[in-house]
Structures are given as structure tokens and as C-alpha cells.
Write an enzyme that holds these catalytic residues in place. Structure first.
Site, PDB file in Angstrom:
ATOM      1  N   PRO A 134      67.719  57.642  44.958  1.00 30.70           N
ATOM      2  CA  PRO A 134      68.794  57.701  45.951  1.00 30.70           C
ATOM      3  C   PRO A 134      69.011  56.393  46.709  1.00 30.70           C
ATOM      4  O   PRO A 134      70.156  56.071  47.054  1.00 30.70           O
ATOM      5  CB  PRO A 134      68.316  58.798  46.914  1.00 30.70           C
TER       6      PRO A 134
ATOM      7  N   CYS B  38      91.356  36.839  18.686  1.00 28.91           N
ATOM      8  CA  CYS B  38      90.790  35.723  19.453  1.00 28.91           C
ATOM      9  C   CYS B  38      91.296  34.395  18.900  1.00 28.91           C
ATOM     10  O   CYS B  38      91.767  34.311  17.765  1.00 28.91           O
ATOM     11  CB  CYS B  38      89.266  35.759  19.390  1.00 28.91           C
TER      12      CYS B  38
ATOM     13  N   GLU C 152      89.508  41.705  12.506  1.00 29.00           N
ATOM     14  CA  GLU C 152      90.541  41.093  11.670  1.00 29.00           C
ATOM     15  C   GLU C 152      89.902  40.412  10.462  1.00 29.00           C
ATOM     16  O   GLU C 152      90.377  40.536   9.334  1.00 29.00           O
ATOM     17  CB  GLU C 152      91.343  40.055  12.455  1.00 29.00           C
TER      18      GLU C 152
ATOM     19  N   ARG D 243      71.335  55.736  26.976  1.00 28.75           N
ATOM     20  CA  ARG D 243      70.510  54.521  27.117  1.00 28.75           C
ATOM     21  C   ARG D 243      70.695  53.595  25.903  1.00 28.75           C
ATOM     22  O   ARG D 243      70.746  52.374  26.044  1.00 28.75           O
ATOM     23  CB  ARG D 243      69.030  54.891  27.203  1.00 28.75           C
TER      24      ARG D 243
HETATM   25  N1  LIG Z   1      66.522  62.910  39.251  1.00 25.62           N
HETATM   26  C1  LIG Z   1      66.924  61.668  39.133  1.00 25.62           C
HETATM   27  O1  LIG Z   1      68.003  61.409  38.602  1.00 25.62           O
HETATM   28  C2  LIG Z   1      66.057  60.562  39.653  1.00 25.62           C
HETATM   29  C3  LIG Z   1      66.240  59.262  39.176  1.00 25.62           C
HETATM   30  C4  LIG Z   1      65.446  58.258  39.715  1.00 25.62           C
HETATM   31  C5  LIG Z   1      64.500  58.551  40.698  1.00 25.62           C
HETATM   32  N2  LIG Z   1      64.354  59.836  41.092  1.00 25.62           N
HETATM   33  C6  LIG Z   1      63.397  60.177  42.145  1.00 25.62           C
HETATM   34  O2  LIG Z   1      63.748  59.405  43.279  1.00 25.62           O
HETATM   35  C7  LIG Z   1      62.575  59.089  43.993  1.00 25.62           C
HETATM   36  C8  LIG Z   1      62.533  57.582  44.226  1.00 25.62           C
HETATM   37  O3  LIG Z   1      63.625  57.269  45.039  1.00 25.62           O
HETATM   38  P1  LIG Z   1      63.921  55.825  45.568  1.00 25.62           P
HETATM   39  O4  LIG Z   1      65.191  55.920  46.295  1.00 25.62           O
HETATM   40  O5  LIG Z   1      62.725  55.304  46.269  1.00 25.62           O
HETATM   41  O6  LIG Z   1      64.043  55.010  44.193  1.00 25.62           O
HETATM   42  P2  LIG Z   1      64.845  53.697  43.867  1.00 25.62           P
HETATM   43  O7  LIG Z   1      66.197  53.737  44.460  1.00 25.62           O
HETATM   44  O8  LIG Z   1      64.780  53.539  42.395  1.00 25.62           O
HETATM   45  O9  LIG Z   1      63.986  52.551  44.546  1.00 25.62           O
HETATM   46  C9  LIG Z   1      64.116  52.225  45.889  1.00 25.62           C
HETATM   47  C10 LIG Z   1      63.584  50.854  46.114  1.00 25.62           C
HETATM   48  O10 LIG Z   1      64.417  49.919  45.472  1.00 25.62           O
HETATM   49  C11 LIG Z   1      64.314  48.661  46.119  1.00 25.62           C
HETATM   50  N3  LIG Z   1      65.674  48.164  46.348  1.00 25.62           N
HETATM   51  C12 LIG Z   1      66.252  47.150  45.657  1.00 25.62           C
HETATM   52  N4  LIG Z   1      67.481  46.940  46.070  1.00 25.62           N
HETATM   53  C13 LIG Z   1      67.725  47.827  47.040  1.00 25.62           C
HETATM   54  C14 LIG Z   1      68.869  48.074  47.839  1.00 25.62           C
HETATM   55  N5  LIG Z   1      70.001  47.367  47.723  1.00 25.62           N
HETATM   56  N6  LIG Z   1      68.805  49.092  48.731  1.00 25.62           N
HETATM   57  C15 LIG Z   1      67.673  49.822  48.853  1.00 25.62           C
HETATM   58  N7  LIG Z   1      66.561  49.616  48.109  1.00 25.62           N
HETATM   59  C16 LIG Z   1      66.589  48.630  47.206  1.00 25.62           C
HETATM   60  C17 LIG Z   1      63.508  48.896  47.377  1.00 25.62           C
HETATM   61  O11 LIG Z   1      62.174  48.519  47.045  1.00 25.62           O
HETATM   62  P3  LIG Z   1      61.274  47.406  47.766  1.00 25.62           P
HETATM   63  O12 LIG Z   1      60.797  48.078  49.006  1.00 25.62           O
HETATM   64  O13 LIG Z   1      60.205  47.164  46.762  1.00 25.62           O
HETATM   65  O14 LIG Z   1      62.100  46.198  48.035  1.00 25.62           O
HETATM   66  C18 LIG Z   1      63.560  50.392  47.544  1.00 25.62           C
HETATM   67  O15 LIG Z   1      62.467  50.912  48.229  1.00 25.62           O
HETATM   68  C19 LIG Z   1      61.416  59.610  43.176  1.00 25.62           C
HETATM   69  O16 LIG Z   1      61.000  60.848  43.697  1.00 25.62           O
HETATM   70  C20 LIG Z   1      61.993  59.788  41.820  1.00 25.62           C
HETATM   71  O17 LIG Z   1      61.330  60.819  41.116  1.00 25.62           O
HETATM   72  C21 LIG Z   1      65.103  60.841  40.614  1.00 25.62           C
END
Ligand SMILES: NC(=O)c1ccc[n+]([C@@H]2O[C@H](COP(=O)([O-])OP(=O)(O)OC[C@H]3O[C@@H](n4cnc5c(N)ncnc54)[C@H](OP(=O)(O)O)[C@@H]3O)[C@@H](O)[C@H]2O)c1
Length: 391
Positions: A283, A82, A55, A197
């Protein structure tokens, strides 16, 4: 004033609003001011936090020689003006002082501090109308709600709009059996992900992704140069982030939150004014966020690649039968080179401000006519009249 002129003004205000930045914590807003004959007098849009609101930008765009035409004018705005003083003065008062007789807005402001501009204007004798109640084109009103939905939702709930991103093979895997995931998708999909991003306030990953992929988590152009806006990079999890991790060295801020409490993470990001957040974790994190119902939008990049083994994009969500499947609403699809992007939003019951909510309303004969509007147009007098306008 004829409704077709108001519809055209709202359509233009929406086009202008789309020029505004996605990131930065503020809403995307456009404004068109029409003179008493319905001719376009000025227009403006909000260019982001710290800059003039739509505005104020429109009022400033009126040439000195035409300022008298503001008396009795109609302002059409995508978001309720606002009434608070932040980085800039209140828009409601600016419109009133300029002599504007009527304000039509598409979306009510849910902001606890900034809201109330419509009531303030009405109390100061300015005809103030919600566009749906004024009988403007419902498709335009829906477009305004859609445009502002992530922002209004984030403000209303007090936590950011969360976009979950996956890049998967055709068989839904985010990495191969050995954990390698670079690159499942092609350059076009990756370039698109960098544009996304550049339009968010923060990117969140778990320590698992940092340790496996060592991502920089910056927004970069096709030439590798950093985009002008950089999201805050957020790593969550108890494990340490290595001193050499690329996430530590990009431009702008990065955070390590040693927690698994995603609600607390989002509350902290909200406290910092971060309203659009991209979850790029693996995941484990995505599944945890989905299980808690925290993901608002999904960006699924799918490549024509088969891996046969390796982790899936999402782990156990506690769904045991097809009748309980979490079904999402497809918003759009896009081909990016050989890959596909599917954008979907959570299919939840409609809430006020949800773009799917029916807002059709009975139209008054002329939405801008009121005693105040008529008086202003005819007499061009006091900037602070006391007559109550139509609510
Ligand atoms: N293609 C894609 O889109 C894509 C994207 C990202 C990753 N990736 C692949 O995914 C793999 C990694 O997977 P990831 O599942 O380990 O990665 P992530 O989800 O990024 O990290 C998992 C870690 O996050 C922490 N964390 C924090 N809050 C959490 C919660 N509420 N629940 C569970 N964990 C939590 C934990 O670490 P702490 O143990 O330190 O507490 C856990 O081990 C790699 O191979 C990567 O290349 C692929």
C-alpha cells in the site's frame, strides 16, 4: 484499391501484431502487402527487439518468383514505418526499394529517432496515408491505437507504462492484521499474475514487501519453471535487502534503488529501455504512485475472502469527498477460479493517440491512387522515382 480490401488487410495486420511480445521495449506491429489487384502477397509481424520489423518480415516473405508483384503493391501497417537504422535497416527505404507504391499506416510513430518514415516515403514519391484519413474502418483504427497505446504513451512521455497490481479480499485488504498475505487469491489468479509478469519489462516493489513476503518476483509457469522472458526485478527504499532475499537470486537482473522518488525510478527504468512496468508493491508504494498520477493501468484481483482487519490496498490519496473520487475506466473483467480480475485505466482527458480520441475522417475516393501508384503499377520502372505522392 477497394476499401474493403484495405480494411481486411488492416484487420489481418492487427491480428499479426498481437503475436508480438508485450515486453522487450519495442512496439507490436503487423504488416500485410497487397499486390496491384488487391490480392495478399505477403505478411509479417515484429517478433521483438533485434529481430526484423514487420515490414521487413513481410518483404522477406515474398517468394523470389513473386517479387515482381511488389511493384505497385500496397503495404498496410499498424505503425508508421521507421526511417532510422537501429538493429535493423530503415523500413521506409526497404518498402521504397521493393517498389511498393502506397503505404497505409494506422498509428503515427512518436519515437523521436524512428519517426518520420511517412514523410520520407512521401518525399520519395510513395503514396503514404494515415489509415483514418484514408477512410479505413474507424473501429480498426481504434483497435490499432488501443494495441499500441501503452507503447506510444511510454515513448511520448519518456517514462514507462505503469501497471499497478493488487490482490485483495472482498473488503479491500491486502494482508491480515498480522501482516500475512499468502494467499488471498487462489491458484488461477496467481497463475494469471505470472503471465502478466512474463509480459512486462520490470517489476517494482518497496522494501516493505521484500521484508514482509520475501517474493522471488520471477515469472513462472504452472510447473514452477521460469518463463522464457524474465522482467528486471526492482526494489526501492532505503532499507537494506537481506543477503538471503529471494529477489537477489532469480534469473536475470535485479536492482535496488535507495530512493523514494518514483519519478526518478521511472526515469531510470526508461533510460534502460524498460517500457512496461508492473508495480507489485504494498500500500505505501501504490498510494505514493497513485498520488503522483503515475499509474496508467490497474489490475485488481479480488478474492471472495473477508479479513475484517489489516491494511487496505491503497492508503490516503488526499480525497475527502465522494465528488473528488478518482474514477477509473473498466477495460475488462475476468473470472479466475473463484476470484475476479478487473483491469482499469486512468480516466484522464483524451490526448493524441488515446484510443478514445475520435479519429473519423473524410474518405478519399480511392486511398491508394496517386500518380506514383498508377505509374508504378503500369510501368514497373525505377525504384527511386522523384514524383511526390499524396501526403
Ligand atoms: N496483496 C497484495 O497485493 C500485496 C502486494 C504487496 C505487498 N502486500 C503486503 O503489503 C505489506 C507491505 O506493505 P508496504 O506498504 O510496507 O510495502 P511496499 O509499499 O512494497 O514498501 C514500502 C516501503 O517502500 C519504500 N518506499 C520507496 N519509495 C517510497 C515512496 N515513494 N513512498 C513510500 N515508501 C516508499 C519505503 O521503504 P524504506 O523505509 O526502506 O525507504 C517503504 O517503507 C505486506 O504485508 C505485504 O504482504 C500485499
Amino acid at each position: 484499391m477497394e476499401r474493403r480490401l484495405l480494411d481486411a488487410a488492416l484487420a489481418r495486420a492487427l491480428d499479426l501484431a498481437e503475436h508480438g511480445p508485450l515486453a522487450g521495449g519495442n512496439p507490436r506491429v503487423g504488416c500485410v502487402i497487397l499486390d496491384t489487384a488487391g490480392g495478399p502477397l505477403a505478411e509479417g509481424w515484429h517478433r521483438g527487439a533485434g529481430t526484423a520489423h514487420a515490414e521487413a518480415a513481410a518483404l522477406a516473405a515474398v517468394p523470389a518468383a513473386s517479387r515482381h508483384r511488389l511493384t505497385g503493391a500496397v503495404a498496410v501497417v499498424t505503425l508508421e514505418p521507421c526511417r532510422h537504422t537501429g538493429h535493423t535497416p530503415p523500413c521506409a527505404a526497404a518498402l521504397d526499394e521493393a517498389g511498393v507504391a502506397a503505404v497505409i499506416y494506422a498509428v503515427a510513430d512518436p519515437h523521436p529517432v524512428a519517426a518520420g518514415g511517412a514523410a520520407w516515403l512521401a518525399a520519395h514519391g510513395v503514396t503514404t496515408l494515415d489509415a483514418a484519413r484514408a477512410g479505413l474502418d474507424p473501429a480498426l483504427v481504434d483497435r490499432a491505437h488501443e494495441l499500441l497505446h501503452p507503447w506510444t504513451t511510454a515513448v511520448r512521455r519518456g517514462r514507462p507504462w505503469l501497471i499497478g497490481k493488487t490482490a485483495t479480499s472482498l473488503d479491500g485488504r491486502v494482508a491480515a492484521a498480522d501482516g500475512t498475505s499468502r494467499w488471498i487469491t487462489g491458484p488461477d489468479a496467481r497463475a494469471h499474475a505470472h503471465v502478466v509478469r512474463a509480459g512486462v519489462d520490470a517489476i517494482v516493489v518497496g522494501t516493505g514487501t521484500v521484508l514482509a513476503d520475501d517474493p522471488a518476483l520471477t515469472a513462472r509457469g504452472p510447473d514452477g519453471r521460469p518463463a522464457p522472458h524474465q522482467p528486471v526485478r526492482v526494489v526501492i527504499g532505503h532499507r537494506d535487502v537481506p543477503d538471503t532475499a529471494r529477489v537477489r537470486s532469480g534469473p536475470g537482473e535485479w536492482l535496488h534503488l535507495r530512493t523514494h522518488d518514483l519519478g526518478a525510478v521511472l526515469a531510470e527504468l526508461d533510460r534502460r529501455g524498460l517500457r512496461r512496468v508492473l508495480l507489485e508493491g504494498g500500500p505505501a508504494l501504490l498510494s505514493a504512485a497513485l498520488r503522483r498520477g503515475l499509474v496508467d493501468e490497474l489490475h485488481a484481483y479480488v478474492a471472495p475472502v473477508l479479513l475484517g482487519a489489516g491494511p487496505g490496498a491503497v492508503g490516503d490519496l488526499g480525497i475527502t469527498t465522494i465528488a473528488d473520487a478518482a474514477r477509473w475506466r473498466t477495460r475488462r473483467t475476468e473470472q479466475l477460479g473463484p476470484d475476479l480480475l478487473l483491469v482499469a485505466t486512468a480516466a484522464r482527458p483524451t490526448t493524441p493517440g488515446d484510443p478514445t480520441t475520435n479519429r473519423r475522417a473524410t474518405a478519399p475516393a480511392d486511398p491508394t491512387t496517386s500518380r506514383r501508384a498508377t505509374a508504378r503499377a503500369r510501368t514497373a520502372t525505377s525504384p527511386h522515382p522523384t514524383t511526390q505522392g499524396a501526403a
